[in-house]
Design a protein around this motif. Structure first.
Motif, PDB file in Angstrom:
ATOM      1  N   HIS A 115       0.859  -1.186   0.000  1.00  0.00           N
ATOM      2  CA  HIS A 115       0.000   0.000   0.000  1.00  0.00           C
ATOM      3  C   HIS A 115       0.895   1.234   0.000  1.00  0.00           C
ATOM      4  O   HIS A 115       1.763   1.395   0.856  1.00  0.00           O
ATOM      5  CB  HIS A 115      -0.918   0.019   1.215  1.00  0.00           C
ATOM      6  CG  HIS A 115      -1.922   1.135   1.189  1.00  0.00           C
ATOM      7  ND1 HIS A 115      -1.646   2.393   1.680  1.00  0.00           N
ATOM      8  CD2 HIS A 115      -3.182   1.191   0.699  1.00  0.00           C
ATOM      9  CE1 HIS A 115      -2.701   3.180   1.520  1.00  0.00           C
ATOM     10  NE2 HIS A 115      -3.641   2.482   0.920  1.00  0.00           N
ATOM     11  N   VAL A 116       0.681   2.111  -0.980  1.00  0.00           N
ATOM     12  CA  VAL A 116       1.491   3.319  -1.139  1.00  0.00           C
ATOM     13  C   VAL A 116       0.711   4.506  -0.589  1.00  0.00           C
ATOM     14  O   VAL A 116      -0.438   4.744  -0.983  1.00  0.00           O
ATOM     15  CB  VAL A 116       1.846   3.553  -2.619  1.00  0.00           C
ATOM     16  CG1 VAL A 116       2.723   4.783  -2.774  1.00  0.00           C
ATOM     17  CG2 VAL A 116       2.537   2.324  -3.201  1.00  0.00           C
ATOM     18  N   ASP A 117       1.317   5.234   0.328  1.00  0.00           N
ATOM     19  CA  ASP A 117       0.705   6.442   0.883  1.00  0.00           C
ATOM     20  C   ASP A 117       1.179   7.642   0.080  1.00  0.00           C
ATOM     21  O   ASP A 117       2.393   7.924   0.012  1.00  0.00           O
ATOM     22  CB  ASP A 117       1.091   6.612   2.355  1.00  0.00           C
ATOM     23  CG  ASP A 117       0.563   5.474   3.224  1.00  0.00           C
ATOM     24  OD1 ASP A 117      -0.544   4.996   2.945  1.00  0.00           O
ATOM     25  OD2 ASP A 117       1.276   5.075   4.165  1.00  0.00           O
ATOM     26  N   VAL A 118       0.239   8.347  -0.509  1.00  0.00           N
ATOM     27  CA  VAL A 118       0.544   9.513  -1.347  1.00  0.00           C
ATOM     28  C   VAL A 118      -0.227  10.713  -0.807  1.00  0.00           C
ATOM     29  O   VAL A 118      -1.448  10.654  -0.626  1.00  0.00           O
ATOM     30  CB  VAL A 118       0.170   9.263  -2.820  1.00  0.00           C
ATOM     31  CG1 VAL A 118       0.477  10.483  -3.677  1.00  0.00           C
ATOM     32  CG2 VAL A 118       0.903   8.042  -3.360  1.00  0.00           C
ATOM     33  N   ALA A 119       0.501  11.805  -0.557  1.00  0.00           N
ATOM     34  CA  ALA A 119      -0.115  13.038  -0.074  1.00  0.00           C
ATOM     35  C   ALA A 119      -0.378  13.984  -1.241  1.00  0.00           C
ATOM     36  O   ALA A 119       0.347  13.979  -2.252  1.00  0.00           O
ATOM     37  CB  ALA A 119       0.786  13.714   0.955  1.00  0.00           C
TER      38      ALA A 119
END
Length: 534
Positions: A115-119
């Motif tokens: 899971h990639v966290d992107v802001a």
């Protein structure tokens, strides 16, 4: 009349006892899964720590928690344009309450999704369908070795498509994207107690300024990675293996007995008899508990072998159902000839072939590159979609045709009974009715077994798809579905054993009672090329 069958010669009372015993065994299969087996799969979630490596990976050293120069990604200022100096690290499994956990061979497989966290950022903008390139390195450590003595298992450069969405109200500082899970790896066996993963995301900030289409320049502002690891529960493996181990000798003995019976005939075995034999053989192959080997040896191809065995059993089972229905069409003159089923079986062959190609590509490549996914490239995705689409169309056409066959058999028997029963005496009429009811029971059991088999198959396929997607932590295979899988396994075994046992070919009818007009009395006429009424 040299024909007969156990199901015809047994009294209703004895048949009731047999079927009641089978029902009890079937219930026991469900209860074992419900009471003793945990859910088929469990998961562990890892928040990957972020470390700085000034050598950018050229030193070849492993980055782990003890030598990690930990950084906060949102506050870190790179010292160079090459962001390979940032390493995402996860050690599997993690410690719990100060105790270092271990993976067990009982887990059978390890599956990892990312899971990639992107802001949200006005400066680093996310572009839909952005390709995400990763440099992944996986190591392992043996039990009893030094704490940080890691050996390389595999290294790979992988590309995944990053699919993210964000509501309009979240498009501000501090807002985050909702990104889909990404397939990372799949190991066909849990051979080592400890694993270590190092992930680098190669980004050249200087190249991104001049060419926004450069590698990883469209993924937005990445704030972290989370790894979800999924494995088969050891308790479920134990129940599953012992169930298969106990059933293997029973199936083998019945199969050997049936094989000897048809070899003692003074004629060649008929098509239906051969179909039952092949069905029993495919069940024996499916039941054989080869998984015991994985507890003492590294067997990375076990998932592929399991898929091939299941595919063989389903192919033979679906083919048998067509032959079983076709051989009961009393007035059909094309019975006992495999060539007359060429069109019918073509649906099964095409569907099985398409799924076999898909499985060989996916599982086959993963034998030497566990980070490979057939969905990671446009070509692979097209092959996978075409294979699944073709198999789905063929399976749908098959079941429509099978339903048509069953209805036709049912109608034929009904019409035959209505036309001939009035000619018989009361005793003969009761005998006819008894045989018809027993045949109907077997046909209904066939339909019930088909329904549960199909549901179990699609539940397994859908559950595996969930493991690779956003529902990995709450899918079928991580829920309480053990009873359903053990119950369906028991039903398939009971069904095949019932076929091997009750369809006994024995020349006993002529010795047990006077010969009866074949146009009046319906019998299970295996020797005449069918088991229908005549």
């Amino acid at each position: 009349m040299a024909v007969g069958a156990v199901i015809e010669n047994l009294s209703n009372r004895k048949l009731f006892v047999i079927f009641s015993a089978l029902l009890v065994v079937q219930i026991l299969f469900f209860l074992v899964g419900a009471w003793y087996a945990p859910s088929p799969s469990s998961y562990m979630e890892f928040e990957m720590i972020t470390c700085r490596d000034e050598t950018r990976g050229f030193s070849g050293k492993w980055i782990h928690r003890d030598n990690c120069e930990q950084i906060v990604l949102s506050e870190y200022t790179p010292v160079s344009y090459d962001l390979r100096e940032i390493v995402f690290v996860a050690k599997m499994p993690h410690a719990r309450d100060g105790i270092e956990l271990e993976y067990s061979p009982w887990f059978q497989f390890l599956l990892g999704v990312l899971h990639v966290d992107v802001a949200y950022s006005e400066h680093f903008k996310y572009v839909p369908h952005a390709p995400l390139e990763l440099e992944v390195r996986m190591g392992y450590r043996e039990k009893g070795s030094q704490k940080n003595e890691w050996n390389e298992l595999t290294t790979s450069n992988v590309t995944r498509i990053l699919e993210c969405t964000i509501p309009e109200e979240e498009k501000k500082k501090g807002g985050t994207y909702d990104c889909d899970m990404l397939d990372l790896f799949e190991l066909g066996s849990s051979s080592y107690p400890f694993y270590l993963i190092n992930i680098r995301i190669p980004i050249d900030q200087n190249a991104c300024k001049y060419n926004p289409l450069s590698s990883n320049c469209q993924i937005g502002q990445l704030t972290g990675l989370r790894l979800i690891e999924i494995h088969q529960n050891g308790g479920f493996t134990l129940i599953w293996l012992w169930t298969k181990t106990l059933m293997t000798p029973v199936v083998g003995a019945c199969l050997w007995w049936y094989y000897n019976r048809i070899n003692q005939l003074a004629r060649n075995p008929l098509l239906l008899e051969r179909a039952i034999l092949y069905l029993g053989l495919s069940l024996a192959i499916l039941d054989f508990p080869i998984e015991w080997i994985s507890l003492t040896h590294r067997v990375p191809f076990l998932l592929l072998v399991s898929d091939l065995r299941q595919g063989l059993f389903y192919t033979v089972l679906f083919s048998f159902w067509l032959i079983f229905a076709g051989e009961h069409l009393i007035d059909d003159t094309t019975r006992n000839n495999i060539k007359s089923y060429r069109f019918n079986l073509s649906f099964i062959i095409i569907a099985s072939g398409a799924l076999l190609i898909y499985d060989l590509i996916e599982r086959g490549v993963q034998l030497y590159d566990p980070f490979y996914s057939v969905w990671s490239s446009p070509t692979g995705s097209q092959i996978a979609y075409v294979a699944i689409f073709i198999s789905a169309i063929c399976i749908l056409a098959y079941f429509v045709f099978l339903l048509f066959k069953i209805v036709k058999v049912w109608t034929t028997i009904k019409n035959k009974r209505s036309a001939q029963l009035y000619q018989t005496s009361e005793n003969r009429r009761l005998k006819v009715e008894g045989v018809i009811y027993r045949f109907k029971f077997l046909m209904l059991f066939t339909v019930l077994c088909a329904a549960f088999t199909i549901i179990a198959y699609f539940m397994k396929q859908y559950g595996e798809a969930q493991l690779h997607g956003d529902e990995a932590r709450s899918g079928f295979l991580t829920g309480s579905t053990s009873a359903f899988f053990t119950g369906t396994f028991g039903m398939c075994n009971i069904y095949v054993l019932l076929l091997l046992a009750i369809l006994d070919i024995e020349n006993t009818v002529s010795r047990s009672r006077p010969q009866i007009n074949q146009t009046i009395i319906p019998t299970w006429k295996i020797t005449e090329g069918n088991m229908g009424l005549s």
